[in-house]
Design an enzyme around this catalytic site. Structure first.
Site, short mmCIF file in Angstrom:
data_model
loop_
_atom_site.label_atom_id
_atom_site.label_comp_id
_atom_site.label_asym_id
_atom_site.label_seq_id
_atom_site.Cartn_x
_atom_site.Cartn_y
_atom_site.Cartn_z
N TYR A 1 0.83 -1.21 0.00
CA TYR A 1 0.00 0.00 0.00
C TYR A 1 0.86 1.25 0.00
O TYR A 1 0.70 2.14 -0.84
CB TYR A 1 -0.93 -0.01 1.21
CG TYR A 1 -1.73 1.27 1.33
CD1 TYR A 1 -2.88 1.45 0.57
CD2 TYR A 1 -1.35 2.28 2.21
CE1 TYR A 1 -3.63 2.62 0.67
CE2 TYR A 1 -2.09 3.45 2.32
CZ TYR A 1 -3.22 3.62 1.55
OH TYR A 1 -3.94 4.78 1.64
N LYS B 1 1.63 4.42 -2.85
CA LYS B 1 1.44 5.83 -2.57
C LYS B 1 2.75 6.61 -2.71
O LYS B 1 2.75 7.77 -3.17
CB LYS B 1 0.87 6.01 -1.16
CG LYS B 1 -0.51 5.38 -0.97
CD LYS B 1 -1.54 5.96 -1.94
CE LYS B 1 -2.95 5.48 -1.62
NZ LYS B 1 -3.97 6.06 -2.52
#
Length: 309
Positions: free
Chosen positions: A157, A161
């Protein structure tokens, strides 16, 4: 008249969490909002995890707003430890951004906000990030699968980002974006009160249905302590979702006219707590070409009036 009246926006991930509240906030403030997501109550239902869904979203938005769109809030994301975090968060986001660039350019004051995360303050996986930045989706997925196989899927994750942050920093001031008047920035929320709050930094272990309520309470409390240490938020933990929606609301408005390529941390103070002044301690260092160019023009500015006299 509010800053949003007469403007048309597209919000991805508009069926839950930050995306849903952002869409609602923009509508309340006078905008027309095209809501995109996976739920039954959106205007465009499309999965950004594959090319078919990405193309569908772009085609439907173009049909619904043939005159163009004034803003794009790219909120859709996957917080689980899976390859979908890479497909949706990075490649899906950039595919929609690229596909709607023409629609944005039809309007006089286009704005784009990419939603990242304060989780990007932690280190990511270089192989995944590198493949993302090279635009190599299958290589990025292969690297992600290797991490999952070794129990390191929790890094996916934040890696997606981090890659988003870096892409925007590299691209926002270029000819395709700032050069054509499209204002492009990132917002990086901390942990806020959504259904998925905390999953971005928590372990990959699924909940155990056999746990007693007492065990659940103890473990949830321990998890919160881990999260608040990993991402300290002096202004509160978890934070209010409305604060993030309000920030997006301004960043996507016509009022935001002179900010490009910025990563705005709406994180209760986590960035400042964890990094203090480190990103700014050294200042900009110019290379020999830039230094020579500045010296040339500085000298020209000094001797120009003398020559004319």
């Amino acid at each position: 008249m509010t800053p949003h009246e007469g403007r048309t926006y597209v919000v991805t991930g508009a069926d839950s969490g930050i995306g849903a509240l952002t869409a609602s906030t923009l509508r309340q403030r006078g905008a027309r909002v095209i809501r995109c997501g996976l739920g039954p109550d959106v205007d465009v239902r499309a999965d950004l995890g594959d090319d078919e869904g990405r193309d569908l979203l772009v085609a439907e938005v173009s049909r619904l707003a043939p005159g163009g769109i004034d803003g794009l809030a790219l909120v859709a994301g996957v917080a689980t430890a899976s390859t979908e975090a890479i497909r949706v968060n990075y490649f899906g986001t950039l595919a929609v951004l690229a596909g709607l660039r023409t629609s944005l350019r039809k309007k006089p004051s286009p704005r784009v906000v990419v939603v990242s995360s304060a989780a990007s303050l932690s280190a990511g996986d270089d192989a995944v990030i590198g493949a993302c930045l090279r635009g190599e989706e299958e290589s990025a997925i292969a690297a992600a699968e290797r991490l999952l196989a070794t129990g390191r899927g929790g890094v996916l994750y934040r890696s997606s980002k981090i890659a988003l942050n870096r892409w925007v920093r590299q691209s926002a001031t270029g000819e395709d974006w700032a050069g054509t008047g499209v204002v492009l920035n990132v917002i990086a929320p901390g942990i806020v009160e959504t259904d998925t709050a905390g999953t971005t930094l928590s372990t990959d272990s699924p909940p155990d249905p056999a746990r007693s309520s007492a065990q659940s309470s103890v473990q949830d409390s321990a998890r919160d302590r881990v999260l608040s240490t990993a991402l300290p938020q002096p202004l509160g933990f978890p934070g209010p979702v409305q604060a993030v929606a309000d920030a997006i609301s301004w960043m996507i408005s016509e009022e935001n006219s002179f900010m490009a390529g910025q990563i705005v941390f709406v994180d209760g103070g986590a960035d400042a707590t964890l990094r203090s002044d480190k990103p700014y301690a050294d200042g900009v260092r110019y290379g020999p070409v830039a230094t020579s160019r500045m010296l040339f023009w500085a000298l020209k500015a000094r001797i120009g009036p003398w020559r004319r006299s």
